[in-house]
Design a protein around this motif. Structure first.
Motif, mmCIF file in Angstrom:
data_model
loop_
_atom_site.group_PDB
_atom_site.id
_atom_site.type_symbol
_atom_site.label_atom_id
_atom_site.label_comp_id
_atom_site.label_asym_id
_atom_site.label_seq_id
_atom_site.Cartn_x
_atom_site.Cartn_y
_atom_site.Cartn_z
ATOM 1 N N GLY A 22 -41.156 -18.132 -71.753
ATOM 2 C CA GLY A 22 -40.594 -18.362 -72.713
ATOM 3 C C GLY A 22 -38.949 -17.875 -72.597
ATOM 4 O O GLY A 22 -38.530 -18.257 -73.798
ATOM 5 N N VAL A 23 -39.081 -16.626 -72.345
ATOM 6 C CA VAL A 23 -37.676 -15.375 -71.942
ATOM 7 C C VAL A 23 -37.469 -15.384 -70.777
ATOM 8 O O VAL A 23 -38.413 -15.478 -69.784
ATOM 9 C CB VAL A 23 -38.812 -14.143 -73.068
ATOM 10 N N GLY A 24 -35.788 -15.173 -70.758
ATOM 11 C CA GLY A 24 -36.027 -14.991 -69.457
ATOM 12 C C GLY A 24 -35.874 -13.311 -68.538
ATOM 13 O O GLY A 24 -34.775 -12.704 -69.795
ATOM 14 N N LEU A 25 -36.752 -12.872 -68.104
ATOM 15 C CA LEU A 25 -36.948 -11.964 -67.957
ATOM 16 C C LEU A 25 -35.769 -11.132 -67.531
ATOM 17 O O LEU A 25 -34.892 -12.163 -67.340
ATOM 18 C CB LEU A 25 -38.413 -11.181 -67.517
ATOM 19 N N HIS A 26 -35.670 -9.884 -67.025
ATOM 20 C CA HIS A 26 -35.047 -8.791 -66.322
ATOM 21 C C HIS A 26 -35.634 -8.237 -65.017
ATOM 22 O O HIS A 26 -36.209 -7.987 -64.943
ATOM 23 C CB HIS A 26 -33.658 -8.083 -67.399
ATOM 24 N N LEU A 27 -34.662 -7.969 -64.107
ATOM 25 C CA LEU A 27 -35.551 -7.238 -63.354
ATOM 26 C C LEU A 27 -34.062 -6.199 -62.990
ATOM 27 O O LEU A 27 -32.693 -6.654 -63.137
ATOM 28 C CB LEU A 27 -35.209 -8.068 -61.717
ATOM 29 N N TRP A 28 -34.673 -5.240 -63.094
ATOM 30 C CA TRP A 28 -34.058 -3.914 -62.779
ATOM 31 C C TRP A 28 -33.526 -2.965 -61.486
ATOM 32 O O TRP A 28 -35.163 -3.011 -61.235
ATOM 33 C CB TRP A 28 -34.107 -2.686 -64.056
ATOM 34 N N ILE A 29 -32.437 -2.839 -61.001
ATOM 35 C CA ILE A 29 -32.663 -2.964 -59.166
ATOM 36 C C ILE A 29 -32.656 -0.928 -59.020
ATOM 37 O O ILE A 29 -31.065 -0.696 -59.672
ATOM 38 C CB ILE A 29 -32.706 -3.380 -58.008
ATOM 39 N N LEU A 30 -33.571 0.247 -59.341
ATOM 40 C CA LEU A 30 -33.120 1.118 -59.172
ATOM 41 C C LEU A 30 -33.633 1.751 -58.278
ATOM 42 O O LEU A 30 -34.160 2.139 -57.305
ATOM 43 C CB LEU A 30 -34.213 2.443 -60.074
ATOM 44 N N CYS A 31 -31.573 2.753 -57.165
ATOM 45 C CA CYS A 31 -32.227 3.640 -56.062
ATOM 46 C C CYS A 31 -32.079 4.859 -56.415
ATOM 47 O O CYS A 31 -31.134 5.564 -56.885
ATOM 48 C CB CYS A 31 -31.314 3.095 -54.786
ATOM 49 N N ALA A 32 -33.204 5.419 -55.632
ATOM 50 C CA ALA A 32 -32.225 7.603 -55.044
ATOM 51 C C ALA A 32 -32.031 7.708 -54.176
ATOM 52 O O ALA A 32 -31.350 7.030 -53.951
ATOM 53 C CB ALA A 32 -34.422 7.527 -55.095
ATOM 54 N N LYS A 33 -31.204 8.690 -54.415
ATOM 55 C CA LYS A 33 -30.531 8.966 -54.228
ATOM 56 C C LYS A 33 -31.007 9.470 -52.359
ATOM 57 O O LYS A 33 -31.412 10.502 -52.290
ATOM 58 C CB LYS A 33 -29.069 10.119 -54.082
ATOM 59 N N GLY A 34 -29.722 9.401 -51.462
ATOM 60 C CA GLY A 34 -30.849 9.582 -50.188
ATOM 61 C C GLY A 34 -30.125 10.733 -49.756
ATOM 62 O O GLY A 34 -28.801 11.377 -50.054
ATOM 63 N N ASP A 35 -31.312 10.895 -48.962
ATOM 64 C CA ASP A 35 -30.333 13.242 -48.170
ATOM 65 C C ASP A 35 -28.993 12.760 -47.682
ATOM 66 O O ASP A 35 -28.362 13.525 -47.461
ATOM 67 C CB ASP A 35 -31.608 13.267 -47.112
ATOM 68 N N THR A 36 -28.291 11.618 -46.759
ATOM 69 C CA THR A 36 -27.389 11.490 -45.959
ATOM 70 C C THR A 36 -26.637 10.686 -47.032
ATOM 71 O O THR A 36 -25.656 10.093 -45.853
ATOM 72 C CB THR A 36 -27.652 11.120 -44.642
ATOM 73 N N GLU A 37 -27.022 10.118 -48.012
ATOM 74 C CA GLU A 37 -25.321 9.361 -49.465
ATOM 75 C C GLU A 37 -24.234 9.884 -48.866
ATOM 76 O O GLU A 37 -24.213 11.070 -49.606
ATOM 77 C CB GLU A 37 -25.942 9.107 -50.747
ATOM 78 N N SER A 38 -23.643 9.458 -48.577
ATOM 79 C CA SER A 38 -22.331 9.757 -49.005
ATOM 80 C C SER A 38 -21.524 10.932 -49.730
ATOM 81 O O SER A 38 -21.415 9.951 -50.872
ATOM 82 C CB SER A 38 -21.241 8.550 -48.299
ATOM 83 N N GLY A 39 -20.420 11.578 -49.706
ATOM 84 C CA GLY A 39 -20.826 12.538 -50.423
ATOM 85 C C GLY A 39 -21.460 13.023 -52.194
ATOM 86 O O GLY A 39 -21.459 13.527 -52.563
ATOM 87 N N ASN A 40 -22.891 11.964 -51.889
ATOM 88 C CA ASN A 40 -24.160 11.932 -52.718
ATOM 89 C C ASN A 40 -23.296 11.866 -54.867
ATOM 90 O O ASN A 40 -23.375 12.526 -55.486
ATOM 91 C CB ASN A 40 -24.237 13.427 -53.267
ATOM 92 N N ARG A 41 -21.929 11.395 -54.371
ATOM 93 C CA ARG A 41 -21.324 10.938 -55.446
ATOM 94 C C ARG A 41 -22.573 9.290 -56.003
ATOM 95 O O ARG A 41 -22.306 8.573 -55.250
ATOM 96 C CB ARG A 41 -19.662 10.346 -55.337
ATOM 97 N N PRO A 42 -21.818 9.220 -57.338
ATOM 98 C CA PRO A 42 -22.509 8.568 -58.295
ATOM 99 C C PRO A 42 -21.673 7.346 -57.919
ATOM 100 O O PRO A 42 -20.425 6.775 -57.970
ATOM 101 C CB PRO A 42 -22.723 9.073 -59.192
ATOM 102 N N ARG A 43 -22.403 5.819 -57.797
ATOM 103 C CA ARG A 43 -21.906 4.364 -57.658
ATOM 104 C C ARG A 43 -20.788 4.522 -59.278
ATOM 105 O O ARG A 43 -21.215 5.304 -59.970
ATOM 106 C CB ARG A 43 -23.107 3.526 -57.901
#
Length: 675
Positions: free
Chosen positions: A350-371
């Motif tokens: 009876g409840v509309g549940l949520h999906l949370w998508i979480l991502c750990a920063k990669g070693d080569t993520e551009s500039g390591n700047r947060p989204r």
């Protein structure tokens, strides 16, 4: 005939007798009335009697009532239920799976080895599952076990698991070597991950799981083994029983993907003893926020570039106590998206549940700047029901919308909100609060609502004309009465009680073509949101596992605090355990007359005990006047018009509320013209 070497007798219900005999439950009820030799109940209640399995099978053979096509596992399952409790039968189901797959059990010794009856039952089950039927045998037993204990165990539906895997693959497009489910239950998510990434990879994906219930852990191992997803040496599997938050069996392990449907609303999750836990990087979870403890636990388990997809209650996105942790997750750029699922996607349905998508920063993520933005998707208001699959949520539409938005498509029902705009006093991440409702949609609703209002008003005037002409009779002559119990004994009607529902197959939302409505309690006349597909209903009616109504059956909700009666004109309907149906002999009784008399307040007061709010009305004590069939039909027609009057009043109230909502939306947006 099954042998029972233990002391516990094997008993069966009427529904199980129907499955064994390969007939519907109504046929078994008829046998009880027609044959004096039918076995007497050995337990249960008047509404749900239990019978000796040995006596029932002997009687079925004697009367030649056994059908050759009956599933032999249906005859075996009552012996699993007779083992006494959930854990004992669950361990035996798991042992069956492990024996059939040829994989050795891990953990504590199996109890079946030291119990003669269980060992004998295990061997008989394995003998039935010879050859290619091994997998279907195990999944049959697992499904029956889960259905029996549905109120104690929460499972993740397979279609939800597929969506979670597709989402994870979008955020982790590279090879996946390790998958973790820290609250694995019976292993639905791990099995789905093993099928997806185990097939694509040259080496089996490593599957890690833990659960506080040892029986569920054993069933997960058996499930993965039967599905061929683990190596014979168990080199790609690590399962553990224990409290994940208090004693993480995989501490220090870094994984590519976390898939999890954690327990919710738990207060005793270790708040005090874990106060200084190093996992709480983004804030110590308050006692009332156990879900945020699971969120941070999964983040701690992610390798660089890893992704976690969690199923969470919608309240986690907005509760005031968790706003500090939500804000820190946003600032760190870990939370990438929140998806609001339609009601019915997973328990609690009876409840509309949520999906949370979480991502750990990669070693080569551009500039390591947060989204700087959070993607919010609301599937509850933008799912077309036209192509929905039978027996479930419109998963293709939900999947298309979610994967499309996460792949970069601009789709109605989604929005990317700057993180800075979310960092207010509430930090409310509920998608519906941020996705704007368009003016066009509101205007369309307004036009439709006015048209419906005018139609309701016209119908109400018509039925008002016929009812306003009725006047009470002036005489007070006493009318002889007869009870429902007496009518049943005379064969004028049959009482059919509702049964437990297959909750994993019940769909929420708007009705699709061919579906039957599912009723679970009063009010019976309100809008229905629960449905079962035609094949499921047909199978349930055939094997007696569902109570399905026919045209002109009378449905009764017999709880004293919510008594209700309705003639079923929208057949078939499937009745839950709080309901009953009366099927009348039309040559003796008019259903509309009977229903009108049954629902009379004075009648209900006489038949109920009213000892508490959970007291039930004894349907058999309800009384109706003894009238000729012609008189019954005249009174029945009046009652039918009264129900139309009540229906029109309800519809007008609902349409009026929708009109008000649409007008207020336009008013608040400054979009209403001057009067």
């Amino acid at each position: 005939m099954p042998k029972n070497t233990g002391s516990t007798p094997v008993v069966v219900t009427l529904a199980e007798i129907a499955r064994i005999a390969g007939v519907g439950r109504a046929a078994v009820s008829n046998w009880r009335r027609r044959y004096e030799s039918f076995p007497a109940p050995v337990g249960g209640t008047d509404t749900s009697p239990q019978f000796s399995l040995a006596d029932v099978e002997a009687w079925l053979r004697q009367e030649n009532k056994l059908k050759a096509a009956a599933n032999p596992l249906d005859r075996l399952w009552p012996e699993y239920e007779s083992l006494g409790n959930r854990d004992t039968s669950g361990r035996l189901v798991a042992q069956v799976g492990l024996r059939l797959s040829g994989v050795a059990s891990v953990g504590s010794p199996d109890d079946a080895a030291v119990d003669q009856h269980r060992a004998h039952l295990l061997e008989r089950t394995v003998d039935l599952a010879a050859g290619d039927s091994s997998r279907s045998t195990f999944h049959f037993l697992l499904e029956r076990w889960l259905r029996t204990h549905v109120r104690q165990i929460t499972t993740s539906p397979p279609r939800l698991a597929e969506l979670m895997l597709k989402v994870a693959a979008l955020f982790h497009p590279g090879p996946v070597h390790t998958v973790l489910d820290p609250a694995c239950g019976t292993g639905t998510l791990l099995a789905a991950a093993g099928r997806r990434w185990g097939i694509e990879s040259t080496s089996p994906v490593r599957l890690l799981g833990q659960d506080s219930d040892p029986v569920l852990v054993r069933l997960t191992q058996a499930r993965l083994a039967v599905d061929g997803l683990i190596a014979k040496a168990l080199s790609n599997l690590s399962l553990a029983a224990g409290d994940t938050l208090r004693a993480d069996a995989h501490a220090g392990v870094q994984v590519d993907v976390v898939l999890c449907n954690p327990p919710s609303n738990e207060r005793d999750w270790g708040h005090a003893e874990l106060a200084t836990d190093p996992r709480w990087v983004y804030g110590q979870p308050p006692r009332t926020e156990p879900e945020l403890a699971w969120v941070q636990h999964t983040i701690a388990a992610l390798a660089p570039g890893g992704v976690a997809v969690l199923v969470l209650p919608p309240t986690v996105a907005a509760r005031r106590a968790g706003r500090r942790i939500r804000a820190n997750l946003l600032r760190a750029g870990l939370l990438r998206a929140v998806v609001a699922l339609p009601p019915g996607a997973a328990p609690p349905y009876g409840v509309g549940l949520h999906l949370w998508i979480l991502c750990a920063k990669g070693d080569t993520e551009s500039g390591n700047r947060p989204r700087t933005e959070l993607t919010l998707i609301d599937t509850a208001h933008n799912v077309s029901s036209a192509a929905a699959e039978r027996g479930g949520v419109d998963w293709p539409a939900v999947t298309t919308q979610v994967t499309g938005v996460l792949s970069g498509d601009e789709t109605q029902g989604s929005v990317s909100v700057p993180v800075v705009d979310l960092l207010d006093e509430q930090v409310d991440l509920t998608p519906a609060r941020h996705i704007p409702r368009t003016r066009t949609a509101t205007m369309v609703d307004l036009r439709q609502s006015w048209a419906q209002f005018d139609a309701c008003l016209s119908e109400l005037r018509d039925v008002r004309g016929s009812l306003s002409e009725l006047v009470p009779a002036e005489h007070d002559e006493a009318v002889a009465l007869i009870s429902v119990g007496e009518l049943e004994r005379a064969g004028a009607l049959e009482i059919r009680t509702g049964q437990a529902l297959p909750e994993d197959l019940v769909r929420r939302g708007e009705r699709l073509e061919g579906e039957a409505r599912v009723l679970t309690g009063a009010p019976l006349s309100g809008p229905t949101q629960l449905w079962l597909s035609a094949p499921v209903v047909a199978q349930g009616e055939e094997d007696g596992s569902l109570t399905v109504t026919a045209s002109q059956d009378i449905i009764i909700a017999a709880l004293a605090r919510a008594f209700d009666v309705q003639v079923d004109t929208d057949v078939p309907s499937v009745l839950g355990p709080q309901l009953a149906a009366l099927r009348v002999n039309p040559t003796l009784l008019d259903p509309w007359f009977l229903a009108g008399c049954l629902r009379a307040p004075a009648n209900v007061q006489r038949a109920g005990t009213h000892a508490s709010t959970t007291s039930r009305i004894d349907v058999r004590r309800l009384q109706i006047p003894r009238l000729s069939l012609e008189e019954q039909r005249r009174y029945g027609e009046i009652h039918r018009r009264i129900t139309v009057f009540e229906r029109d009043l309800r519809e007008m109230k609902a349409v009026g509320a929708e009109l008000s909502r649409s007008l207020v939306d336009l008013l608040a947006g400054g979009q209403l013209p001057r009067m």
